[in-house]
Design an enzyme around this catalytic site. Sequence first.
Site, PDB file in Angstrom:
ATOM      1  N   LYS A   1       5.024   9.847   8.105  1.00 31.12           N
ATOM      2  CA  LYS A   1       4.806   9.363   9.466  1.00 31.12           C
ATOM      3  C   LYS A   1       5.794   9.946  10.479  1.00 31.12           C
ATOM      4  CE  LYS A   1       2.533   5.212   7.691  1.00 31.12           C
ATOM      5  NZ  LYS A   1       1.154   5.200   8.194  1.00 31.12           N
TER       6      LYS A   1
ATOM      7  N   ASP B   1       9.415   2.787  -0.930  1.00 31.77           N
ATOM      8  CA  ASP B   1       8.410   3.478  -0.116  1.00 31.77           C
ATOM      9  C   ASP B   1       8.719   3.157   1.349  1.00 31.77           C
ATOM     10  OD1 ASP B   1       4.742   3.477   0.090  1.00 31.77           O
ATOM     11  OD2 ASP B   1       6.315   4.324   1.369  1.00 31.77           O
TER      12      ASP B   1
ATOM     13  N   TYR C   1       0.868  -1.178   0.000  1.00 28.84           N
ATOM     14  CA  TYR C   1       0.000   0.000   0.000  1.00 28.84           C
ATOM     15  C   TYR C   1       0.902   1.224   0.000  1.00 28.84           C
ATOM     16  CZ  TYR C   1      -3.403   3.508   1.583  1.00 28.84           C
ATOM     17  OH  TYR C   1      -4.193   4.621   1.691  1.00 28.84           O
TER      18      TYR C   1
END
Length: 411
Positions: free
Chosen positions: A251, A223, A128
């Site tokens: 994050k 990623d 994802y």
Amino acid sequence: MPGGVNSPVRAFRSVGGAPFFVKAARGATLITADDRELIDFVCTWGPAIHGHNHPRIKAAIAAALENGTSFGTPNPYEVEMAELIVKFFPSIQKVRMCNSGTEATMSAIRLARGFTKRDKIIKFSGCYHGHSDSLLIKAGSGALTHGNPDSAGVPASFARETVVLPYNNPAALAAAFAANPGQIACVIIEPYCGNVGFIIPDAGYLAYLREITAKHGALLIFDEVMTGFRIAKGGVQEREKIIPDLTCLGKIIGGGLPVGAFGGRADIMDCLAPLGPVYQAGTLSGNPLAMAAGIAALTLLEELNPYARLDALGRQLRDAVLAAAKAKGLPVQVPQCGSMFSIFFTATPVRDYATALTGDAKLFAKFFHACLERGVYLAPSAYEAGFISTAHEGAAIDRACEVFATAIRDL
Ligand code: KE4
């Protein structure tokens, strides 16, 4: 708010029941609107590596706030953040700040397409990368949790440009490059996958990926929105000694405020506006409050270097779950590296999307609620990773291990 949430995975749809509301968070705990204290293993989906509301991060935001909330101009905070990112990630020669992991990966894909002048991209089932159109194909996290890994609203013409391969499968990679000669702009991967549960690929897989992308002139995008600064100060690429062409971050670098970033080789990054033809922008990119929070979070990581401690906490948790499952004769997989882990109720070693789906999601739902009733909050999905913070050390991790053991015993 559709489904009562601002992000689908929070909705408890795959584990049943209704989500609780949180009014405060500190250290390893969440305080719910009805005053329950929960030991939190979601850590706001990764950012809270120092625990919630860390005094150093709080103080940094308060100090920045004295000067205002947003300038819309270059500012010293973003320069300091860029210097920290470049220092932690030697593969990143230049970096662009944005406001989410989705923006970071979406922009990195556009940059790869602009730089290579190719249209096709390769992603992997279960990975994802946020919710931009090109990447919501066989996606993990909430898309997988809610059974729509291929989102409605993505035109078939877009989807055709995204080649989806099985994760951790070198032969599939070789075949895809052979079938699309000179057409692949980039391969984007979660080098350790945290969105179909937690999966570390086989030894050598990432090195092979680096080799085959270089051979075919396709850019390799790591990623590391989830794994950056979490698996190691320099992410998976530090641990695996692989140099991607571009890296996406998010994050932890926001210290709990909205931040994303992408960066890499200067010759690629210089294709970005205002220098080059690839457009990318953002009203709040480099926002001073978010930068101040992130600088405090990264500086604290540099000072504490907590990675061995976090790995010890992860192993304590893993061993508690494995021992309880063994005593019960219950097959379970508990992949763990540092402060990331997940729990799959299956006898099959989980190494990709297909084997992750062999996990008993119904049993996971029962386990999730058994833990929640006892004051421990795991991600409300069998297809997410768990996160541990330095604030879990001591009482919180000890209590959580007891809860995991009793919850498994009572399944
Ligand atoms: P955001 O746009 O949510 O900031 O980042 C997207 C993203 C990109 N790359 C990776 C590897 C990610 O894990 C994420 C977001 N992770 C999910 C949790 N698995 C965010 C939680 C949510 O969607 O509410």
